[in-house]
Design an enzyme around this catalytic site. Structure first.
Site, PDB file in Angstrom:
ATOM      1  CB  SER A   1     -10.062   3.960 -65.338  1.00 34.96           C
ATOM      2  OG  SER A   1     -11.131   3.186 -64.841  1.00 34.96           O
TER       3      SER A   1
ATOM      4  CD  GLU B   1     -14.952  10.148 -64.299  1.00 32.99           C
ATOM      5  OE1 GLU B   1     -14.892   9.124 -65.010  1.00 32.99           O
ATOM      6  OE2 GLU B   1     -13.954  10.826 -63.982  1.00 32.99           O
TER       7      GLU B   1
ATOM      8  CG  HIS C   1     -14.776   6.286 -66.685  1.00 36.33           C
ATOM      9  ND1 HIS C   1     -14.025   6.814 -65.659  1.00 36.33           N
ATOM     10  CD2 HIS C   1     -14.233   5.066 -66.961  1.00 36.33           C
ATOM     11  CE1 HIS C   1     -13.079   5.947 -65.316  1.00 36.33           C
ATOM     12  NE2 HIS C   1     -13.172   4.887 -66.099  1.00 36.33           N
TER      13      HIS C   1
END
Length: 487
Positions: free
Chosen positions: A234, A357, A457
């Protein structure tokens, strides 16, 4: 994303009667041996003591590895060091036991009602090192992990511990803290004027200070400073991108892994200084520091809590307020352009994203607010986020093509913010001469539950780290085998 909270309890003797019996037994033994002279036993040498920048430290054996936690790699960032490049760590005396994580860098709590998940302090620039046992004299690969959190959250304590990766694959894993939010990325002209142009990249410089620390100290742990892999997820993945693009990071690492944090066309992409100046000036004004002649001193004088009393310090939408800035010194171009120009030429890169995600952001930004998006919410969201391009997005992802508006929104988030940017990253890197491997993670650790379905995610993190915040991650046999393959 913070997945768990770790609780610590102090041990205590629970039975006073047993304690009294123990004292009586000790007294009898002492009287019986009063006439016997016994030489004191020699203390066993501590095989975990190593000397690093600043002085010697002592680690601890745990789960078949040796841990060195909370090791300072730079000075505290308060006072004049707030909104400034990291300064060298001051030497210490003695041999401190580095057995506990250091505090996290200041950040707004993501927990309900502002509950703190970890102690925070501006004296936060510490690094955790996980080393295979009996590594003296070895020359081991080193992996440096950069945590995510949208550049407003995160700490190295969340990733405790990569013990199986370290123990079985014989690598050293190092995880530094770095400043986030305004503490790491405030950008103002007066800051640039006082630092030779550096502004809005203090968190990036923290990461570089940690990488230089690794170069200086890897050999003390049995590590190879010439074989360093930088990896992150991320905002940590975008941090890897910014280090690839930064001319100041050349030679500090030799391989890179970018997990769900692409270098190209991402909301985390570094803005130019003009946009960053405007964002930071608006932030300063919201805290009462409006005058350009005094606002830096004004901001440095404010308590930490006041600096975090801003919506920009929290994750509210996909429009991110804080990220590294193209300041012309630390970061001279956008990562996508830097990759295409050869910033990673001949460097092995691993780039990828997860199949679902978007589910995480719907859970965080919709469900936690008590909202389940319907069709009108989806259309309004697309218009707000994509502006003039909203019609194009909605034609490609019409709600009628999905089982629900939630699924349509999830797919837009997955493709638009992760899958396509990962492909753009790979294209740029290959054009610039990098060796690139691409992955798509589709394992669903929680199955197809209604809140976090599929490969959301951060779903790959339990497969990379076998513990998060010190909590073991149970995986079924097939998942555990996948984790071993990934590691």
């Amino acid at each position: 994303m913070v997945l768990f909270q770790k609780y610590f309890t102090a041990g205590a003797l629970r039975n006073p009667r047993s304690f009294r019996r123990l004292l009586v037994a000790a007294a009898v033994l002492m009287s019986a041996s009063a006439a016997v002279v016994v030489p004191p036993a020699a203390a066993a040498p501590d095989d975990t003591v190593v000397t690093v920048t600043g002085g010697p430290i002592s680690g601890r054996h745990a789960n078949g590895i040796v841990e060195y936690l909370g090791v300072p790699f730079a000075a505290p960032t308060s006072g004049e060091n707030r909104f400034a490049p990291p300064q060298p760590v001051a030497p210490w005396t003695g041999v401190p036991a580095t057995h506990a994580h250091g505090p996290q860098c200041p950040q707004a709590s993501p927990a309900p009602f502002g509950l703190a998940v970890q102690e925070s302090s501006e004296d936060c620039l510490s690094i955790d090192i996980y080393v295979p046992e009996n590594s003296a004299g070895a020359v081991l690969p080193v992996m440096v992990w950069i945590y995510g959190g949208a550049f407003v959250l995160g700490s190295n304590a969340q990733y405790d511990s990569p013990d199986r990766l370290v123990r079985e694959d014989k690598v050293i894993v190092a995880i530094p803290n770095y400043r986030v939010g305004p503490f790491g990325f405030l950008a103002l002209p007066e800051l640039a004027d006082s630092t030779g142009g550096i502004t809005g990249t203090y968190g990036t410089l923290d990461q570089q200070a940690a990488l230089r620390w690794i170069q200086e100290n890897a050999a003390a742990f049995g590590g190879d400073p010439g074989n360093v892999t930088l990896f992150g997820e991320s905002a940590g993945g975008m941090s890897v991108c910014t280090q690839l693009a930064s001319p100041l990071a050349r030679g500090l690492f030799h391989r890179a892994i970018i997990q769900s944090g692409s270098c190209a066309r991402s909301p985390l992409s570094p803005p130019d200084s003009e946009l960053a100046f405007q964002r930071s000036a608006d932030y300063a004004a919201s805290l009462g520091c409006r005058d350009p002649h005094t606002r830096l001193n004004c901001l440095r004088a404010l308590p930490v809590g006041k600096l975090l009393d801003s919506p920009s310090a929290e994750l509210h939408s996909m429009a991110v307020a804080w990220s590294p800035v193209q300041d012309g010194v630390v970061l001279t171009s956008a990562p996508e352009q830097a990759l295409a120009a050869g910033a990673a030429r001949d460097m092995p890169l691993l780039v990828g994203s997860n199949a679902d995600e978007g589910a995480t952001f719907i859970a965080l930004l919709d469900y936690l607010k008590g909202m389940i998006p319907d069709e009108s919410d989806y259309l309004a969201w697309a218009q707000e986020l994509f502006g003039d391009n909203a019609g194009q997005v909605l034609r490609q992802y019409p709600p009628v093509d999905f089982s629900s508006p939630v699924k349509a929104k999830e797919k837009v988030l997955t493709d638009g913010f992760f899958a396509c940017p990962a492909l753009f990253t790979t294209e740029a890197a290959r054009a610039g001469g990098a060796e690139v491997w691409q992955y798509r993670f589709n394992e669903a650790p929680l199955g197809q539950n209604p809140v976090l379905p599929g490969a959301f995610h951060a779903a790959e993190l339990p497969y990379v780290f076998t513990e998060l915040l010190g909590i073991p991650i149970p995986l079924p046999p097939a998942g555990d085998q996948l984790s071993r393959r990934i590691q």
